[in-house]
Structures are given as structure tokens and as C-alpha cells.
Design a protein around this motif. Structure first.
Motif, short mmCIF file in Angstrom:
data_model
loop_
_atom_site.label_atom_id
_atom_site.label_comp_id
_atom_site.label_asym_id
_atom_site.label_seq_id
_atom_site.Cartn_x
_atom_site.Cartn_y
_atom_site.Cartn_z
N MET A 1 0.85 -1.20 0.00
CA MET A 1 0.00 0.00 0.00
C MET A 1 0.88 1.24 0.00
O MET A 1 1.86 1.30 0.75
CB MET A 1 -0.90 0.00 1.24
N PRO A 2 0.57 2.24 -0.84
CA PRO A 2 1.39 3.45 -0.88
C PRO A 2 1.45 4.14 0.47
O PRO A 2 0.48 4.17 1.22
CB PRO A 2 0.67 4.32 -1.91
N GLN A 3 2.61 4.71 0.78
CA GLN A 3 2.79 5.41 2.03
C GLN A 3 2.30 6.85 1.91
O GLN A 3 2.43 7.49 0.88
CB GLN A 3 4.27 5.43 2.41
N GLU A 4 1.74 7.35 3.01
CA GLU A 4 1.31 8.74 3.05
C GLU A 4 2.49 9.69 3.26
O GLU A 4 2.38 10.88 3.04
CB GLU A 4 0.29 8.95 4.19
N GLY A 5 3.61 9.13 3.66
CA GLY A 5 4.76 9.98 3.95
C GLY A 5 5.05 10.02 5.43
O GLY A 5 4.15 9.95 6.26
N LYS A 6 6.30 10.11 5.75
CA LYS A 6 6.72 10.15 7.14
C LYS A 6 7.47 11.45 7.40
O LYS A 6 8.10 12.01 6.52
CB LYS A 6 7.63 8.96 7.45
N ARG A 7 7.38 11.90 8.66
CA ARG A 7 8.15 13.08 9.03
C ARG A 7 9.63 12.75 8.96
O ARG A 7 10.09 11.75 9.51
CB ARG A 7 7.77 13.53 10.44
N ILE A 8 10.37 13.58 8.24
CA ILE A 8 11.80 13.35 8.11
C ILE A 8 12.49 13.83 9.37
O ILE A 8 12.34 14.98 9.79
CB ILE A 8 12.36 14.10 6.87
N LYS A 9 13.24 12.93 9.99
CA LYS A 9 13.90 13.24 11.25
C LYS A 9 15.37 13.53 11.03
O LYS A 9 15.93 13.26 9.97
CB LYS A 9 13.72 12.08 12.23
N ASP A 50 3.15 5.97 -7.44
CA ASP A 50 3.03 4.51 -7.31
C ASP A 50 4.39 3.85 -7.47
O ASP A 50 4.71 2.87 -6.78
CB ASP A 50 2.07 3.97 -8.36
N ARG A 51 5.20 4.38 -8.38
CA ARG A 51 6.50 3.77 -8.66
C ARG A 51 7.41 3.80 -7.43
O ARG A 51 8.17 2.85 -7.19
CB ARG A 51 7.16 4.50 -9.83
N VAL A 52 7.34 4.87 -6.66
CA VAL A 52 8.23 4.99 -5.50
C VAL A 52 7.55 4.54 -4.21
O VAL A 52 8.16 4.59 -3.14
CB VAL A 52 8.76 6.43 -5.34
N GLY A 53 6.28 4.12 -4.30
CA GLY A 53 5.60 3.59 -3.13
C GLY A 53 5.00 4.63 -2.21
O GLY A 53 4.80 4.37 -1.02
N TYR A 54 4.70 5.83 -2.75
CA TYR A 54 4.06 6.88 -1.97
C TYR A 54 2.74 7.26 -2.62
O TYR A 54 2.43 6.83 -3.74
CB TYR A 54 4.96 8.11 -1.88
N THR A 55 1.97 8.08 -1.94
CA THR A 55 0.74 8.60 -2.52
C THR A 55 1.06 9.89 -3.27
O THR A 55 2.09 10.52 -3.06
CB THR A 55 -0.30 8.90 -1.43
N ALA A 56 0.14 10.28 -4.16
CA ALA A 56 0.36 11.45 -5.01
C ALA A 56 0.66 12.73 -4.22
O ALA A 56 1.49 13.54 -4.65
CB ALA A 56 -0.83 11.66 -5.93
N PRO A 57 0.02 12.98 -3.06
CA PRO A 57 0.33 14.21 -2.33
C PRO A 57 1.80 14.37 -1.98
O PRO A 57 2.29 15.50 -1.86
CB PRO A 57 -0.54 14.10 -1.07
N ILE A 58 2.51 13.25 -1.82
CA ILE A 58 3.95 13.36 -1.54
C ILE A 58 4.67 13.98 -2.73
O ILE A 58 5.55 14.84 -2.57
CB ILE A 58 4.53 11.97 -1.22
N VAL A 59 4.29 13.58 -3.95
CA VAL A 59 4.92 14.15 -5.14
C VAL A 59 4.64 15.65 -5.21
O VAL A 59 5.53 16.45 -5.53
CB VAL A 59 4.41 13.46 -6.42
N TYR A 60 3.42 16.05 -4.85
CA TYR A 60 3.06 17.47 -4.92
C TYR A 60 3.81 18.31 -3.90
O TYR A 60 3.86 19.54 -4.03
CB TYR A 60 1.55 17.63 -4.74
N GLN A 61 4.40 17.69 -2.90
CA GLN A 61 5.24 18.45 -1.98
C GLN A 61 6.53 18.92 -2.66
O GLN A 61 7.16 19.88 -2.21
CB GLN A 61 5.59 17.59 -0.76
N TYR A 62 6.90 18.23 -3.73
CA TYR A 62 8.15 18.55 -4.42
C TYR A 62 7.91 19.19 -5.79
O TYR A 62 8.76 19.96 -6.26
CB TYR A 62 8.98 17.27 -4.60
#
Length: 213
Positions: A1-9, A50-62
Motif C-alpha cells: 500500500m502506498p505510504q502517506e509519507g513520514k516526518r523526516i527526522k 506509485d512507482r516509489v511507493g508513496y501517494t500522489a500528495p507526496i509528489v506534490y510536496q516537491y
């Protein structure tokens, strides 16, 4: 399942490095998808996510949208081409290939042949400025390498009478025109003959007497 993203520590520097790595991963994913599907038309923000295993909103952060992603790839492409051309500008390559212009022409051809979809994107994405201070920095760097090769390899070219960039402009047009026709299958005899033509045209451009075979 795609990840929503994690806080970068981590420290500020570590977080910046992690963001840079993910941005590069997204660009690499878009590039790989284009290679698999014969171009960038079918590449979407969702397919990259999908290719990197995240959801689309993560791409839109960049990247604000697909165009922003493609502009990022244009920068990557010109940076890689500038590096390839720069590495060709050395005495060893001059001796191996027959001078600065042939060294640059060979490096240019090899980059385009190895990265056809990226090469096309670099030169066809609408509204990317060229020949102005607003042009991508990596594209300006590419032109600088071509200009150095032109100044060294064709110092007496007739186009020099127009302005300081004219010979380099003609060299780029010469390389891009033949490479683009070859990539599109428009040169009789295929890539092998096209590469031979590129070599002969470059020799002619430099004003070097053609070898007799």
C-alpha cells in the motif's frame, strides 16, 4: 500500500539531504516510466507516486504539477549532457577521436542515443527559454562547453563574423538536427549511417580535410 509519507527526522542538514534524495528518486521514477512507455505523455503524478511507493500528495510536496516534474527532468538532462560534454573536453579524448569538435559530437550523439526520451523532452517541452539569461542553468553550461569546443576546433569558421556565439549556435544546430532526425528514424540507413554522417559533417564544420578511404 502506498505510504502517506513520514516526518523526516534528524538535523537540518540530514533533513535537507533526505528531501534531495526523495526529489531525485521521483525524477528517476518519471524517467524510468517514460523509458518503459516510449515517452513522457503517459507519465502522471500518480504513476510516479506509485512507482516509489508513496501517494500522489507526496509528489506534490516537491512538484506543483506534472509540468514542474518535467521541467525538473529538463534540468537533469542538461546537467547530465553538460557533464558528458565536459568530460569529452580533454587531450585524451581529442587524441582518441580526432580533436575537440569530434570529441564533443561523439559525446552528444552518445547521450542522445542512450536517453532518447529525455533528449526529446529537453528540446520540446514548451515555454522553456533558451538563448536568454532565463534559460536553465545547465542548458547555459552545455552551450558554454559547445562554445569552447567551437572556438578551439573551428576558430576560422565564417560564421564568426556575426557575433561571438554564432559558431557555437551553428554547431548546436548541426548536432541537434542530425541527432533528432536519427532518433525519429528519418535518416536513410539507420543510426549507423547517421553517426557516420555526423562525423563527416563535424569534420567539414571544422574545416579539416576529409580523409581519403
Amino acid at each position: 500500500m502506498p505510504q502517506e509519507g513520514k516526518r523526516i527526522k534528524g538535523s537540518a542538514g540530514e533533513r535537507a539531504q533526505a528531501r534531495d534524495r526523495l526529489r531525485a528518486e521521483l525524477l528517476s521514477a518519471a524517467r524510468a516510466l517514460a523509458d518503459e512507455s516510449a515517452g513522457f505523455d503517459s507519465v502522471t503524478v500518480r504513476s510516479v507516486a506509485d512507482r516509489v511507493g508513496y501517494t500522489a500528495p507526496i509528489v506534490y510536496q516537491y512538484f506543483a504539477n506534472k509540468r514542474a516534474l518535467l521541467v525538473g527532468l529538463v534540468d537533469v538532462g542538461f546537467a547530465e549532457l553538460a557533464d558528458r560534454l565536459g568530460r569529452a573536453q580533454c587531450p585524451e579524448e581529442y587524441a582518441r577521436l580526432g580533436g575537440p569538435l569530434l570529441a564533443v559530437a561523439t559525446a552528444y550523439w552518445e547521450f542522445a542515443a542512450e536517453n532518447p526520451h529525455l533528449y526529446r523532452l529537453m528540446h520540446t517541452l514548451p515555454d522553456v527559454p533558451f538563448g536568454t539569461p532565463e534559460a536553465p542553468a545547465a542548458a547555459r553550461e552545455c552551450f558554454g562547453v559547445l562554445k569552447a569546443a567551437a572556438d578551439l576546433g573551428a576558430p576560422d569558421h565564417p560564421a564568426a563574423k556575426f557575433d561571438g556565439d554564432a559558431v557555437a549556435d551553428l554547431l548546436w544546430a548541426h548536432l541537434h538536427g542530425l541527432v533528432s532526425l536519427a532518433l525519429d528514424g528519418r535518416i536513410k540507413g539507420g543510426p549507423g549511417r547517421a553517426r557516420d554522417l555526423l562525423r563527416d559533417l563535424t569534420i567539414s564544420f571544422a574545416g579539416i580535410p576529409m580523409p581519403v578511404e
